[in-house]
Design an enzyme around this catalytic site. Structure first.
Site, PDB file in Angstrom:
ATOM      1  N   HIS A   9       0.697  -1.269  -0.055  1.00 53.77           N
ATOM      2  CA  HIS A   9      -0.024  -0.068  -0.100  1.00 53.77           C
ATOM      3  C   HIS A   9       0.762   1.147  -0.175  1.00 53.77           C
ATOM      4  O   HIS A   9       2.215   1.155   0.449  1.00 53.77           O
ATOM      5  CB  HIS A   9      -0.828  -0.048   1.368  1.00 53.77           C
ATOM      6  CG  HIS A   9      -2.018  -0.839   1.127  1.00 53.77           C
ATOM      7  ND1 HIS A   9      -2.612  -1.442   2.471  1.00 53.77           N
ATOM      8  CD2 HIS A   9      -2.928  -1.118   0.120  1.00 53.77           C
ATOM      9  CE1 HIS A   9      -3.782  -2.102   1.885  1.00 53.77           C
ATOM     10  NE2 HIS A   9      -3.944  -2.066   0.747  1.00 53.77           N
ATOM     11  N   CYS A  32      -2.045   2.579   9.282  1.00 52.94           N
ATOM     12  CA  CYS A  32      -3.176   1.464   8.835  1.00 52.94           C
ATOM     13  C   CYS A  32      -4.147   1.552  10.079  1.00 52.94           C
ATOM     14  O   CYS A  32      -5.462   1.169   9.580  1.00 52.94           O
ATOM     15  CB  CYS A  32      -2.382   0.330   8.809  1.00 52.94           C
ATOM     16  SG  CYS A  32      -1.599   0.145   7.278  1.00 52.94           S
TER      17      CYS A  32
END
Length: 266
Positions: free
Chosen positions: A158, A252
């Site tokens: 990511h 996250c």
């Protein structure tokens, strides 16, 4: 944020995850709580969504959506193991008065994990979890420039694992996570770029939460902490090793609802 009541390594969808290396439930709860308290101590208002059994990665709320004003552009997860999260996220956004919108069919997109504003530009990670077309569609909806960045290292799957805007003109990044074009594009469009060492990138140094002049990150990143201090920013480290086992850290575990400090929404 979402408490880690049902967090665990139940499948393997990135190189950090191994079912043979289970997370410690109590340590995960303690580390999550310490992050929660640290962020609240910096003046943030934190809204919680309930954990759901069978959705261990729901704790990683950054992936739920890209937030733009009162709109939540919902994720479309690439891996079936995470696809059950979206209906829960959509319900939460609607209950909290966000306009929850889906992307067109055919594109994968994993929320603020792969879409980050730096100034008015929307930077997007693609190839491993999200599609470049999804980023371009989002930028057209919002009315902002977009720069797709190919991610070329499966460990940094990511964008928020290898790039973190600090201000509208500065960011930290891990250069080897990007191809040559991506590295060049970042250098051309971000005035001040702080490279992170391989050792500290593996400590998820780039997966940080920025609150004003404060930067919250995992422990074990002393070089980056010094670089941040030289920029006039205050680093705050808190241990998040139990979540690195699943490929996540501070960023996250949070989704900013009012816009990132580095963003200048059009």
């Amino acid at each position: 944020m979402c408490p880690p009541d049902f967090y665990g390594i139940e499948y393997e969808i990135n190189p950090w995850m191994s079912r043979s290396r289970a997370s410690d439930d109590q340590r995960a709860r303690d580390q999550w709580q310490a992050l929660f308290e640290l962020l609240r101590g910096l003046g943030t208002e934190i809204r919680l969504m309930p954990a759901v059994q069978g959705l261990p990665d729901l704790v990683f709320t950054a992936n739920a959506a890209l937030i733009w004003r009162n709109v939540a552009y919902l994720a479309r997860f690439r891996h079936p193991a995470r696809q059950g999260e979206t209906c829960r996220d959509e319900t939460w956004f609607r209950e909290n008065r966000f306009d929850a919108r889906e992307l067109p069919l055919g594109w994968d997109f994993e929320g603020a994990g792969d879409a980050l504003f730096c100034g008015q530009t929307l930077f997007g990670g693609y190839l491993i979890r999200s599609d470049a077309g999804a980023l371009q569609w989002l930028a057209a909806q919002i009315g902002c420039p977009a720069i797709p960045l190919a991610l070329v290292d499966d460990r940094y799957y990511h964008l928020d694992t290898c790039f973190c805007p600090l201000t509208p003109k500065s960011a930290i990044y891990f250069p080897p996570a990007f191809d040559d074009y991506g590295q060049t594009a970042l250098r051309e469009h971000v005035s001040t770029l702080i490279p992170v060492s391989p050792e500290e990138a593996a400590r998820f140094a780039c997966n940080a939460v920025v609150v004003g002049t404060h930067v919250v990150l995992n422990t074990g990143c002393p070089r980056l902490e010094k670089d941040l201090a030289r920029l006039g920013l205050t680093p705050h480290s808190t241990e998040l090793d139990e979540f690195i086992k699943a490929g996540g850290s501070a960023k996250c575990l949070t989704l900013r609802l009012d816009g990132e400090d580095a963003a200048r929404w059009p």
